[in-house]
Design a protein around this motif. Structure first.
Motif, short mmCIF file in Angstrom:
data_model
loop_
_atom_site.label_atom_id
_atom_site.label_comp_id
_atom_site.label_asym_id
_atom_site.label_seq_id
_atom_site.Cartn_x
_atom_site.Cartn_y
_atom_site.Cartn_z
N LEU A 1 0.85 -1.20 0.00
CA LEU A 1 0.00 0.00 0.00
C LEU A 1 0.88 1.24 0.00
O LEU A 1 1.92 1.27 0.64
N LYS A 2 0.41 2.26 -0.67
CA LYS A 2 1.17 3.52 -0.75
C LYS A 2 0.69 4.56 0.27
O LYS A 2 1.27 5.64 0.35
N CYS A 3 -0.38 4.26 0.98
CA CYS A 3 -0.88 5.20 2.01
C CYS A 3 -0.99 4.47 3.35
O CYS A 3 -1.28 3.27 3.39
N ARG A 4 -0.81 5.22 4.41
CA ARG A 4 -0.81 4.62 5.75
C ARG A 4 -2.23 4.25 6.20
O ARG A 4 -3.11 5.11 6.22
N PRO A 5 -2.44 3.01 6.63
CA PRO A 5 -3.72 2.68 7.26
C PRO A 5 -3.77 3.31 8.65
O PRO A 5 -2.77 3.28 9.38
N PRO A 6 -4.91 3.88 9.02
CA PRO A 6 -5.00 4.54 10.34
C PRO A 6 -4.62 3.58 11.47
O PRO A 6 -4.97 2.39 11.42
N ARG A 7 -3.92 4.11 12.45
CA ARG A 7 -3.46 3.34 13.63
C ARG A 7 -2.72 2.07 13.24
O ARG A 7 -2.70 1.08 13.96
N ASN A 8 -2.10 2.10 12.06
CA ASN A 8 -1.27 0.98 11.59
C ASN A 8 -2.03 -0.36 11.53
O ASN A 8 -1.43 -1.42 11.71
N ARG A 9 -3.34 -0.30 11.32
CA ARG A 9 -4.09 -1.56 11.19
C ARG A 9 -3.65 -2.27 9.91
O ARG A 9 -3.01 -1.69 9.04
N ASP A 10 -4.03 -3.56 9.83
CA ASP A 10 -3.68 -4.34 8.65
C ASP A 10 -4.39 -3.77 7.40
O ASP A 10 -5.53 -3.29 7.50
N PRO A 11 -3.75 -3.86 6.25
CA PRO A 11 -4.43 -3.44 5.01
C PRO A 11 -5.68 -4.27 4.77
O PRO A 11 -5.69 -5.47 5.07
N ARG A 12 -6.72 -3.64 4.28
CA ARG A 12 -7.95 -4.37 3.94
C ARG A 12 -7.88 -4.88 2.51
O ARG A 12 -7.22 -4.25 1.66
N PRO A 13 -8.56 -6.01 2.25
CA PRO A 13 -8.48 -6.60 0.89
C PRO A 13 -8.84 -5.61 -0.21
O PRO A 13 -8.19 -5.57 -1.26
N GLU A 14 -9.85 -4.76 0.04
CA GLU A 14 -10.26 -3.83 -1.01
C GLU A 14 -9.19 -2.76 -1.24
O GLU A 14 -9.04 -2.24 -2.35
N GLU A 15 -8.44 -2.42 -0.19
CA GLU A 15 -7.35 -1.45 -0.35
C GLU A 15 -6.21 -2.05 -1.16
O GLU A 15 -5.65 -1.41 -2.06
N VAL A 16 -5.90 -3.31 -0.85
CA VAL A 16 -4.85 -4.00 -1.62
C VAL A 16 -5.28 -4.12 -3.09
O VAL A 16 -4.48 -3.87 -4.00
#
Ligand code: SF4
Length: 238
Positions: free
Chosen positions: A135-150
């Motif tokens: 991912l090129k953007c930070r997920p809030p609170r460093n949570r795991d990337p979501r499938p739709e974001e990937v």
């Protein structure tokens, strides 16, 4: 229909019908055409096509202005990737953290320092490899990337891999490995095996994320074994 749109549809294999001019009818080219709405599927397709053949400059610009997933609304800036764009080694993590989001560069801060040490352990400097994230953007609170974001973001990484053409890829951590290799096998079982990236023959070796190694220093020995294994994969490509 303008020429550009006609050429585009023809290139897609979509038949283009041009109505013959009737007697007494005004030539349609004399009239400024109303803008046509491109169907959503075509827009997405044209976007994917543009990324799949983008130069570094174009790709970097696309990422910097990307709003394809919700993460754009919480980022400070995008984190594209860094290093030698013709490197033989590519290191791929999951997503920017707080430091990366602030500085716009992947793997800075303490985890970045440990990654630098891992790179030095194979006889290279940070500037001699290419480093990026799924991912090129930070997920809030460093949570795991979501499938739709990937799903939205991985096309950028895919193009980066195509442009770099590394001899070996190091997947840093479980999340990176799972998303790169489309598997949910545990990291422990993936270590010591050689996978291939997507539809290429580029070898992928899995190891621990530097942030995990900071929390579990006893595992550094295993990470060193992974680096040695990756060095063998790199040499086999010679
Ligand atoms: Fe775009 Fe990727 Fe950022 Fe989502 S994470 S907004 S897809 S660059």
């Amino acid at each position: 229909m303008d020429n550009l749109r006609r050429q585009y549809l023809q290139a897609m294999g979509i038949p283009v019908w041009v109505r013959r001019q009737q007697p007494g009818e005004v030539d349609s080219s004399d009239i400024t055409p109303a803008p046509l709405d491109m169907p959503h599927e075509l827009e997405e397709l044209s976007d994917a096509q543009a990324i799949s053949c983008a130069t570094w400059q174009v790709l970097e610009g696309r990422v910097a202005s990307c709003t394809a997933c919700d993460l754009h609304s919480t980022r400070t800036q995008t984190v594209f990737g860094t290093g030698d764009r013709e490197a033989g080694w590519m290191f791929i993590g999951e997503a920017p953290g707080a430091d990366e989001d602030r500085q716009g560069e992947p793997f800075v801060g303490r985890a970045g320092q440990l990654l630098n040490a891992m790179i030095q352990a194979i006889g290279l400097r940070r500037e001699q490899v290419y480093i990026a994230n799924i991912l090129k953007c930070r997920p809030p609170r460093n949570r795991d990337p979501r499938p739709e974001e990937v799903a939205c973001c991985e096309r950028y990484l895919h193009r980066q891999v195509e442009l770099v053409q590394p001899r070996v890829i190091l997947a840093l951590g479980r999340i990176a490995a799972h998303n790169l290799l489309k598997t949910d096998v545990s990291l422990g079982r993936m270590r010591g095996r050689c996978y291939r990236y997507s539809d290429t023959q580029i070898p992928v070796v899995v190891t621990y994320h530097p942030a995990y190694l900071l929390r579990s220093p006893n595992e550094k020995r295993k990470a060193w074994q992974d680096l040695q294994f990756a060095t063998r994969m790199y040499a086999e490509g010679e």
